[in-house]
Design a protein around this motif. Structure first.
Motif, PDB file in Angstrom:
ATOM      1  N   SER A   1       0.820  -1.211   0.000  1.00 50.75           N
ATOM      2  CA  SER A   1       0.000   0.000   0.000  1.00 50.75           C
ATOM      3  C   SER A   1       0.858   1.266   0.000  1.00 50.75           C
ATOM      4  N   PRO A   2       0.465   2.258  -0.797  1.00 47.47           N
ATOM      5  CA  PRO A   2       1.187   3.534  -0.762  1.00 47.47           C
ATOM      6  C   PRO A   2       1.007   4.263   0.570  1.00 47.47           C
ATOM      7  N   LYS A   3      -0.001   3.866   1.351  1.00 50.14           N
ATOM      8  CA  LYS A   3      -0.223   4.479   2.670  1.00 50.14           C
ATOM      9  C   LYS A   3       0.691   3.896   3.739  1.00 50.14           C
ATOM     10  N   ALA A   4       1.274   2.728   3.486  1.00 47.22           N
ATOM     11  CA  ALA A   4       2.095   2.050   4.487  1.00 47.22           C
ATOM     12  C   ALA A   4       3.437   2.763   4.626  1.00 47.22           C
ATOM     13  N   ALA A   5       3.653   3.374   5.770  1.00 51.28           N
ATOM     14  CA  ALA A   5       4.866   4.154   5.977  1.00 51.28           C
ATOM     15  C   ALA A   5       6.080   3.283   6.259  1.00 51.28           C
ATOM     16  N   ASP A   6       5.914   2.219   7.033  1.00 52.05           N
ATOM     17  CA  ASP A   6       7.029   1.368   7.416  1.00 52.05           C
ATOM     18  C   ASP A   6       6.631  -0.087   7.212  1.00 52.05           C
ATOM     19  N   LEU A   7       7.045  -0.668   6.110  1.00 48.84           N
ATOM     20  CA  LEU A   7       6.644  -2.031   5.769  1.00 48.84           C
ATOM     21  C   LEU A   7       7.233  -3.082   6.699  1.00 48.84           C
ATOM     22  N   THR A   8       8.281  -2.732   7.434  1.00 44.30           N
ATOM     23  CA  THR A   8       8.857  -3.698   8.371  1.00 44.30           C
ATOM     24  C   THR A   8       8.038  -3.790   9.655  1.00 44.30           C
ATOM     25  N   ARG A   9       7.212  -2.797   9.918  1.00 45.85           N
ATOM     26  CA  ARG A   9       6.432  -2.785  11.152  1.00 45.85           C
ATOM     27  C   ARG A   9       4.929  -2.873  10.905  1.00 45.85           C
ATOM     28  N   GLY A  10       4.511  -2.789   9.671  1.00 48.15           N
ATOM     29  CA  GLY A  10       3.086  -2.843   9.367  1.00 48.15           C
ATOM     30  C   GLY A  10       2.845  -3.152   7.907  1.00 48.15           C
ATOM     31  N   PRO A  11       3.145  -4.374   7.469  1.00 48.52           N
ATOM     32  CA  PRO A  11       2.960  -4.718   6.062  1.00 48.52           C
ATOM     33  C   PRO A  11       1.493  -4.632   5.659  1.00 48.52           C
ATOM     34  N   VAL A  12       1.252  -4.051   4.486  1.00 45.69           N
ATOM     35  CA  VAL A  12      -0.102  -3.885   3.978  1.00 45.69           C
ATOM     36  C   VAL A  12      -0.106  -4.305   2.516  1.00 45.69           C
ATOM     37  N   GLY A  13      -0.706  -5.472   2.233  1.00 45.63           N
ATOM     38  CA  GLY A  13      -0.726  -5.997   0.874  1.00 45.63           C
ATOM     39  C   GLY A  13      -2.136  -6.090   0.311  1.00 45.63           C
ATOM     40  N   THR A  14      -2.275  -6.838  -0.799  1.00 46.97           N
ATOM     41  CA  THR A  14      -3.563  -6.972  -1.479  1.00 46.97           C
ATOM     42  C   THR A  14      -4.164  -8.354  -1.305  1.00 46.97           C
ATOM     43  N   GLY A  15      -3.459  -9.254  -0.676  1.00 44.56           N
ATOM     44  CA  GLY A  15      -3.922 -10.638  -0.570  1.00 44.56           C
ATOM     45  C   GLY A  15      -4.880 -10.871   0.581  1.00 44.56           C
ATOM     46  N   GLY A  16      -5.117 -12.125   0.853  1.00 51.77           N
ATOM     47  CA  GLY A  16      -6.068 -12.510   1.878  1.00 51.77           C
ATOM     48  C   GLY A  16      -5.531 -12.462   3.295  1.00 51.77           C
ATOM     49  N   TRP A  17      -4.262 -12.118   3.455  1.00 53.39           N
ATOM     50  CA  TRP A  17      -3.651 -12.105   4.782  1.00 53.39           C
ATOM     51  C   TRP A  17      -3.542 -10.678   5.295  1.00 53.39           C
ATOM     52  N   VAL A  18      -3.905 -10.467   6.562  1.00 54.08           N
ATOM     53  CA  VAL A  18      -3.821  -9.149   7.184  1.00 54.08           C
ATOM     54  C   VAL A  18      -2.914  -9.266   8.403  1.00 54.08           C
ATOM     55  N   PHE A  19      -1.955  -8.361   8.523  1.00 53.31           N
ATOM     56  CA  PHE A  19      -1.015  -8.349   9.633  1.00 53.31           C
ATOM     57  C   PHE A  19      -1.744  -8.056  10.940  1.00 53.31           C
ATOM     58  N   ASP A  20      -1.534  -8.891  11.946  1.00 48.79           N
ATOM     59  CA  ASP A  20      -2.132  -8.726  13.261  1.00 48.79           C
ATOM     60  C   ASP A  20      -1.047  -8.242  14.224  1.00 48.79           C
ATOM     61  N   ARG A  21      -0.954  -6.938  14.371  1.00 43.06           N
ATOM     62  CA  ARG A  21       0.091  -6.336  15.193  1.00 43.06           C
ATOM     63  C   ARG A  21      -0.021  -6.777  16.657  1.00 43.06           C
ATOM     64  N   SER A  22      -1.235  -6.869  17.179  1.00 41.24           N
ATOM     65  CA  SER A  22      -1.405  -7.185  18.601  1.00 41.24           C
ATOM     66  C   SER A  22      -0.977  -8.614  18.946  1.00 41.24           C
ATOM     67  N   ALA A  23      -1.051  -9.528  17.994  1.00 38.20           N
ATOM     68  CA  ALA A  23      -0.651 -10.916  18.247  1.00 38.20           C
ATOM     69  C   ALA A  23       0.804 -11.184  17.871  1.00 38.20           C
ATOM     70  N   SER A  24       1.459 -10.218  17.265  1.00 35.65           N
ATOM     71  CA  SER A  24       2.838 -10.388  16.812  1.00 35.65           C
ATOM     72  C   SER A  24       3.816  -9.919  17.882  1.00 35.65           C
ATOM     73  N   GLN A  25       5.028 -10.461  17.834  1.00 34.57           N
ATOM     74  CA  GLN A  25       6.110 -10.052  18.724  1.00 34.57           C
ATOM     75  C   GLN A  25       7.294  -9.689  17.848  1.00 34.57           C
ATOM     76  N   GLU A  26       7.609  -8.411  17.795  1.00 33.69           N
ATOM     77  CA  GLU A  26       8.644  -7.920  16.886  1.00 33.69           C
ATOM     78  C   GLU A  26       9.956  -8.683  17.057  1.00 33.69           C
ATOM     79  N   GLY A  27      10.497  -9.127  15.946  1.00 30.99           N
ATOM     80  CA  GLY A  27      11.761  -9.820  15.923  1.00 30.99           C
ATOM     81  C   GLY A  27      11.673 -11.331  16.105  1.00 30.99           C
ATOM     82  N   SER A  28      10.492 -11.837  16.526  1.00 32.05           N
ATOM     83  CA  SER A  28      10.414 -13.290  16.747  1.00 32.05           C
ATOM     84  C   SER A  28       9.146 -13.936  16.216  1.00 32.05           C
ATOM     85  N   LYS A  29       8.041 -13.225  16.188  1.00 25.79           N
ATOM     86  CA  LYS A  29       6.794 -13.826  15.773  1.00 25.79           C
ATOM     87  C   LYS A  29       5.915 -12.798  15.070  1.00 25.79           C
TER      88      LYS A  29
END
Length: 128
Positions: free
Chosen positions: A97-125
């Protein structure tokens, strides 16, 4: 070995140094932004300039990327690149997405998968 339509519904070579892609209409990123020619141009431009890109060789010969209209993109090369459409089809997650400022911390694509920030653990999961 046969390419099938995905985000691009048609592709052609108007001349030996240009690939033209016609985009599927109605595609949106998971943040609501529209996949249009400018978004594709921006993603390709980022990919060819990002030194850490493991696919950098795919983009090395690009001289210009032109949003012809809202649904058509021309990719121009210094010399012919007959395998570019195939190479593009093998790179997953290429469009963000052109709105996504930092793809390493909030990937935003067009597919069926949506990044779940609250369930993720940066650097490991990372949960999608």
């Amino acid at each position: 070995g046969n390419l099938l339509p995905g985000l691009a519904t048609k592709w052609s070579q108007p001349d030996k140094r240009t690939w033209r892609f016609v985009l599927r209409s109605g595609v949106k990123f998971t943040d609501g932004a529209v996949l249009d020619a400018e978004a594709v141009r921006s993603n390709l431009d980022r990919a060819r300039k990002f030194a850490g890109n493991p696919q950098l060789g795919v983009f090395a010969g690009i001289t210009d990327i032109v949003a012809v209209d809202s649904s058509t993109v021309d990719v121009k090369f210094a010399k012919g690149n007959p395998s570019f459409a195939f190479e593009m089809s093998s790179i997953g997650g290429m469009m963000a997405s052109p709105k996504a400022a930092d793809l390493t911390r909030g990937p935003v694509g067009t597919g069926g998968w949506v990044f779940d920030r609250s369930a993720s653990q940066e650097g490991s999961k990372y949960v999608f």
